[in-house]
Design a protein around this motif. Structure first.
Motif, PDB file in Angstrom:
ATOM      1  N   LEU A  90      76.108 -12.797 -53.968  1.00  0.00           N
ATOM      2  CA  LEU A  90      76.555 -12.661 -52.613  1.00  0.00           C
ATOM      3  C   LEU A  90      77.984 -13.469 -52.365  1.00  0.00           C
ATOM      4  CD1 LEU A  90      73.747 -14.827 -51.180  1.00  0.00           C
ATOM      5  CD2 LEU A  90      74.355 -12.056 -51.394  1.00  0.00           C
ATOM      6  N   PRO A  91      78.765 -13.480 -51.167  1.00  0.00           N
ATOM      7  CA  PRO A  91      80.385 -13.198 -51.284  1.00  0.00           C
ATOM      8  C   PRO A  91      80.808 -14.758 -51.624  1.00  0.00           C
ATOM      9  CG  PRO A  91      80.296 -11.616 -49.698  1.00  0.00           C
ATOM     10  CD  PRO A  91      78.857 -12.037 -50.123  1.00  0.00           C
ATOM     11  N   GLN A  92      81.467 -15.209 -52.882  1.00  0.00           N
ATOM     12  CA  GLN A  92      81.803 -16.381 -52.655  1.00  0.00           C
ATOM     13  C   GLN A  92      82.481 -17.216 -51.668  1.00  0.00           C
ATOM     14  OE1 GLN A  92      80.920 -18.165 -55.227  1.00  0.00           O
ATOM     15  NE2 GLN A  92      79.479 -16.298 -55.313  1.00  0.00           N
ATOM     16  N   GLY A  93      83.372 -16.476 -50.369  1.00  0.00           N
ATOM     17  CA  GLY A  93      83.570 -16.715 -49.387  1.00  0.00           C
ATOM     18  C   GLY A  93      82.765 -17.291 -48.109  1.00  0.00           C
ATOM     19  N   ILE A  94      81.345 -17.456 -48.929  1.00  0.00           N
ATOM     20  CA  ILE A  94      80.428 -17.601 -47.751  1.00  0.00           C
ATOM     21  C   ILE A  94      80.256 -19.105 -47.113  1.00  0.00           C
ATOM     22  CG2 ILE A  94      78.514 -18.771 -49.307  1.00  0.00           C
ATOM     23  CD1 ILE A  94      76.575 -17.078 -48.219  1.00  0.00           C
ATOM     24  N   ALA A  95      81.182 -19.672 -47.711  1.00  0.00           N
ATOM     25  CA  ALA A  95      81.497 -21.083 -47.110  1.00  0.00           C
ATOM     26  C   ALA A  95      81.836 -21.208 -44.991  1.00  0.00           C
ATOM     27  CB  ALA A  95      82.572 -22.045 -47.897  1.00  0.00           C
ATOM     28  N   ASN A  96      83.067 -19.794 -45.455  1.00  0.00           N
ATOM     29  CA  ASN A  96      83.226 -19.559 -44.515  1.00  0.00           C
ATOM     30  C   ASN A  96      83.212 -18.580 -43.795  1.00  0.00           C
ATOM     31  OD1 ASN A  96      85.748 -21.630 -45.140  1.00  0.00           O
ATOM     32  ND2 ASN A  96      86.696 -20.552 -46.208  1.00  0.00           N
ATOM     33  N   SER A  97      82.013 -18.511 -44.179  1.00  0.00           N
ATOM     34  CA  SER A  97      81.177 -16.935 -42.959  1.00  0.00           C
ATOM     35  C   SER A  97      80.418 -16.817 -43.067  1.00  0.00           C
ATOM     36  CB  SER A  97      81.371 -15.022 -43.285  1.00  0.00           C
ATOM     37  OG  SER A  97      80.906 -15.215 -45.289  1.00  0.00           O
ATOM     38  N   ILE A  98      79.106 -16.321 -42.160  1.00  0.00           N
ATOM     39  CA  ILE A  98      77.696 -16.446 -41.930  1.00  0.00           C
ATOM     40  C   ILE A  98      77.175 -14.650 -42.346  1.00  0.00           C
ATOM     41  CG2 ILE A  98      77.863 -18.951 -40.850  1.00  0.00           C
ATOM     42  CD1 ILE A  98      77.672 -17.327 -38.542  1.00  0.00           C
ATOM     43  N   TRP A  99      76.335 -14.671 -42.494  1.00  0.00           N
ATOM     44  CA  TRP A  99      75.607 -13.154 -41.893  1.00  0.00           C
ATOM     45  C   TRP A  99      73.933 -13.360 -41.185  1.00  0.00           C
ATOM     46  CZ3 TRP A  99      77.008  -9.523 -45.400  1.00  0.00           C
ATOM     47  CH2 TRP A  99      77.199  -9.670 -46.843  1.00  0.00           C
ATOM     48  N   ILE A 100      74.694 -12.928 -40.147  1.00  0.00           N
ATOM     49  CA  ILE A 100      74.603 -12.569 -38.701  1.00  0.00           C
ATOM     50  C   ILE A 100      74.146 -10.957 -38.535  1.00  0.00           C
ATOM     51  CG2 ILE A 100      75.567 -14.343 -37.698  1.00  0.00           C
ATOM     52  CD1 ILE A 100      77.317 -12.720 -35.797  1.00  0.00           C
ATOM     53  N   ASN A 101      73.051 -11.033 -37.909  1.00  0.00           N
ATOM     54  CA  ASN A 101      72.492  -9.124 -37.364  1.00  0.00           C
ATOM     55  C   ASN A 101      73.268  -9.687 -36.119  1.00  0.00           C
ATOM     56  OD1 ASN A 101      71.982  -7.017 -36.038  1.00  0.00           O
ATOM     57  ND2 ASN A 101      69.741  -6.802 -37.418  1.00  0.00           N
ATOM     58  N   PRO A 102      73.956  -9.118 -34.953  1.00  0.00           N
ATOM     59  CA  PRO A 102      73.833  -9.466 -33.344  1.00  0.00           C
ATOM     60  C   PRO A 102      73.472  -8.586 -32.622  1.00  0.00           C
ATOM     61  CG  PRO A 102      76.139  -8.802 -34.551  1.00  0.00           C
ATOM     62  CD  PRO A 102      75.508  -9.035 -35.985  1.00  0.00           C
ATOM     63  N   THR A 103      73.063  -7.357 -33.253  1.00  0.00           N
ATOM     64  CA  THR A 103      72.241  -7.168 -32.101  1.00  0.00           C
ATOM     65  C   THR A 103      70.987  -6.368 -32.220  1.00  0.00           C
ATOM     66  OG1 THR A 103      72.472  -4.915 -33.720  1.00  0.00           O
ATOM     67  CG2 THR A 103      74.095  -4.529 -33.172  1.00  0.00           C
ATOM     68  N   GLY A 104      70.735  -7.411 -32.958  1.00  0.00           N
ATOM     69  CA  GLY A 104      69.420  -7.626 -33.559  1.00  0.00           C
ATOM     70  C   GLY A 104      68.442  -6.295 -33.415  1.00  0.00           C
ATOM     71  N   SER A 105      69.461  -5.315 -34.485  1.00  0.00           N
ATOM     72  CA  SER A 105      68.434  -3.560 -34.721  1.00  0.00           C
ATOM     73  C   SER A 105      67.853  -3.909 -36.037  1.00  0.00           C
ATOM     74  CB  SER A 105      69.171  -2.460 -34.567  1.00  0.00           C
ATOM     75  OG  SER A 105      70.591  -3.086 -34.361  1.00  0.00           O
ATOM     76  N   THR A 106      68.042  -2.975 -36.517  1.00  0.00           N
ATOM     77  CA  THR A 106      67.290  -2.795 -38.317  1.00  0.00           C
ATOM     78  C   THR A 106      68.973  -2.424 -39.025  1.00  0.00           C
ATOM     79  OG1 THR A 106      67.266  -0.536 -37.715  1.00  0.00           O
ATOM     80  CG2 THR A 106      64.800  -1.546 -37.898  1.00  0.00           C
ATOM     81  N   ALA A 107      69.845  -2.652 -38.195  1.00  0.00           N
ATOM     82  CA  ALA A 107      71.339  -2.260 -38.904  1.00  0.00           C
ATOM     83  C   ALA A 107      71.881  -3.768 -39.808  1.00  0.00           C
ATOM     84  CB  ALA A 107      71.966  -1.804 -38.164  1.00  0.00           C
ATOM     85  N   MET A 109      72.917  -6.852 -41.632  1.00  0.00           N
ATOM     86  CA  MET A 109      73.146  -7.206 -41.482  1.00  0.00           C
ATOM     87  C   MET A 109      75.099  -7.621 -41.518  1.00  0.00           C
ATOM     88  SD  MET A 109      70.637  -9.789 -40.895  1.00  0.00           S
ATOM     89  CE  MET A 109      71.390 -11.450 -41.967  1.00  0.00           C
ATOM     90  N   GLN A 110      75.789  -8.526 -41.116  1.00  0.00           N
ATOM     91  CA  GLN A 110      76.805  -8.441 -40.988  1.00  0.00           C
ATOM     92  C   GLN A 110      77.371  -9.991 -41.826  1.00  0.00           C
ATOM     93  OE1 GLN A 110      79.706  -7.132 -37.244  1.00  0.00           O
ATOM     94  NE2 GLN A 110      77.691  -5.826 -36.903  1.00  0.00           N
ATOM     95  N   ASN A 111      78.853  -9.226 -42.258  1.00  0.00           N
ATOM     96  CA  ASN A 111      79.203 -10.926 -42.621  1.00  0.00           C
ATOM     97  C   ASN A 111      80.594 -10.943 -42.015  1.00  0.00           C
ATOM     98  OD1 ASN A 111      81.384 -12.200 -45.479  1.00  0.00           O
ATOM     99  ND2 ASN A 111      79.769 -12.952 -45.253  1.00  0.00           N
ATOM    100  N   VAL A 112      80.364 -12.098 -40.752  1.00  0.00           N
ATOM    101  CA  VAL A 112      80.912 -12.836 -39.913  1.00  0.00           C
ATOM    102  C   VAL A 112      81.944 -13.837 -40.613  1.00  0.00           C
ATOM    103  CG1 VAL A 112      81.288 -13.254 -37.386  1.00  0.00           C
ATOM    104  CG2 VAL A 112      80.086 -10.937 -38.544  1.00  0.00           C
ATOM    105  N   ALA A 113      83.438 -13.640 -40.259  1.00  0.00           N
ATOM    106  CA  ALA A 113      83.919 -15.035 -40.937  1.00  0.00           C
ATOM    107  C   ALA A 113      83.594 -15.959 -39.480  1.00  0.00           C
ATOM    108  CB  ALA A 113      85.583 -14.170 -40.448  1.00  0.00           C
ATOM    109  N   VAL A 114      83.445 -17.617 -39.875  1.00  0.00           N
ATOM    110  CA  VAL A 114      83.713 -18.665 -38.642  1.00  0.00           C
ATOM    111  C   VAL A 114      84.665 -19.095 -38.573  1.00  0.00           C
ATOM    112  CG1 VAL A 114      82.700 -20.954 -39.109  1.00  0.00           C
ATOM    113  CG2 VAL A 114      81.520 -19.207 -39.724  1.00  0.00           C
TER     114      VAL A 114
END
Length: 419
Positions: A90-107, A109-114
């Motif tokens: 997994l991305p080592q930058g995960i401390a500054n980001s989170i995995w989310i699925n903002p659309t609630g669909s089957t797409a 997951m997005q790695n979104v910066a915090v």
């Protein structure tokens, strides 16, 4: 000797084909996998054209994503991960980001910066479509048009575009009022300080003061009066609607300031005193609920020293002002005559805004008609009832005594408790 020469010649004939195979193999087509003679050029070309999977070193945050003639390193999409994926992949930058699925669909997951929120309070991360995560300030659990004050209660409202608004009331009013009293000292000067060791009060709690001497100038004490039997009572002065309440703003566990309203207590606008006062000064804390709170108490006492009334005439002898809300009201009415006065009848009514005795049913909240010839007058009470008040209105008590010979006065009390 001759036999030995023949044997050597025979062995040489057998060895010649093998020696010729290693040096005289012809070129073969690339990819030919038959069991034919292979020369050195064919073997080297075949090795160069064939990919050997996995022989690649990927940088941090990536793994081998394509295996073939040219292996490829890539940062994986969430859907690429399998049961064999490890945390190291997994991305080592995960401390500054989170995995989310903002659309609630089957797409995927997005790695979104915090984002980096300001270090000035409590914040929440809010996902804004097409903009990612954003910082939102949380103000004491209250959003919308209400003031953000610790211990305030919040309520939903449909009167504005904001979903939540502050009621402006202290949370300690809900479980019930817990009173306390103590002798206190009050400083002289701007933002007067009341000292009460371990007072235990919260912002917005009420307090009133009494003293046999004088409070510091700037503070109004609760008045006392003594009736004809030398009984002393703590009540509001005859011209006041209710006791002068002050609102507490704690400084620490042993001291607090006071303000003339809940809004002033929150805003830091405190009472200023200009004299030291005298006598023992006593604080009654949490005895009355704050203005607008459930349990708010409004009362007024009209004493027997009230001015004379005219026989047979309607007189408003007591009044209190009620703001919008549900109120439980009650009170008393009495007539008292000077020596020689004889009463024949006495009428009394209480109601919102009335100035005369009711002449028809239901024109007042309550109505009495009492016939008496008691020379010293009569006293009776109005039963407790709950009434709605839709806007600020006066609750009046009206009397109409009929008497002869001398003079008479109407007296009694009115009180109301917010429901």
């Amino acid at each position: 000797m001759f036999k030995k020469l023949l044997l050597a010649a025979a062995l040489a004939l057998f060895a010649l084909p093998a020696l010729a195979q290693n040096t005289q193999c012809s070129d073969r087509t690339l990819g030919d996998n038959t069991n034919a003679c292979a020369n050195t050029r064919f073997v080297q070309a075949q090795i160069a054209a064939t990919a050997i999977p996995g022989f690649i070193t990927c940088p941090a945050n990536q793994f081998v994503n394509v295996i073939g003639a040219s292996s490829v390193c890539a940062q994986p999409a969430f859907s690429n991960l399998s049961g064999r994926a490890t945390l190291a992949q997994l991305p080592q930058g995960i401390a500054n980001s989170i995995w989310i699925n903002p659309t609630g669909s089957t797409a995927d997951m997005q790695n979104v910066a915090v984002p980096a929120c300001a270090n000035d309070g409590v914040h929440a991360l809010v996902y804004v479509n097409a903009s990612g995560l954003q910082c939102a300030t949380i103000t004491s659990g209250v959003t919308g048009s209400g003031a953000s004050t610790v211990n305030d209660l919040a309520a939903f409202t449909n009167t504005t575009s904001s979903a939540i608004t502050s009621l402006g009331f202290n949370k300690n009013q809900i479980p019930g009022i817990i009173p306390s009293t103590a002798a206190v000292t009050i400083s002289n000067g701007a933002n007067a300080v009341v000292t009460h060791t371990a007072h235990g009060r919260s912002l917005g709690d009420t307090v009133y003061f009494t003293t046999p001497g004088a409070l510091p100038t700037g503070l109004t004490p609760v008045s006392t009066f003594t009736d004809g039997n030398s009984h002393t009572s703590l009540i509001a002065s005859p011209t006041a609607a209710n006791s002068q309440l002050y609102y507490i703003a704690p400084i620490n566990a042993n001291t607090y300031n006071v303000a003339t309203s809940l809004a002033n207590a929150k805003a830091g606008t405190f009472v200023t005193t200009s004299s030291a006062g005298s006598g023992t000064q006593t604080a009654f804390e949490g005895v009355f609920a704050c203005a607008g709170c459930v349990g708010e108490y409004i009362f007024n006492v009209t004493q027997i020293t009230n001015g004379n009334v005219t026989s047979g005439a309607d007189t408003v002898f007591n009044t209190i002002s009620l703001t919008a809300g549900m109120w439980k009201i009650s009170g008393s009415h009495g007539v008292f005559g000077a020596a020689g006065t004889t009463f024949s009848t006495s009428h009394a009514s209480i109601g919102l805004g009335i100035t005369t005795i009711c002449g028809t049913p239901f024109c007042a909240t309550q109505d009495w008609h009492l016939a008496t010839n008691n020379a010293n007058g009569v006293l009776f009470s109005f039963n407790e009832i709950i009434i709605p008040v839709f806007s600020t209105t006066s609750l009046n008590a009206v009397c109409e005594p009929v008497f002869t010979v001398s003079t008479a006065t109407c007296f009694g009390d009115l009180h109301a408790i917010r429901q």
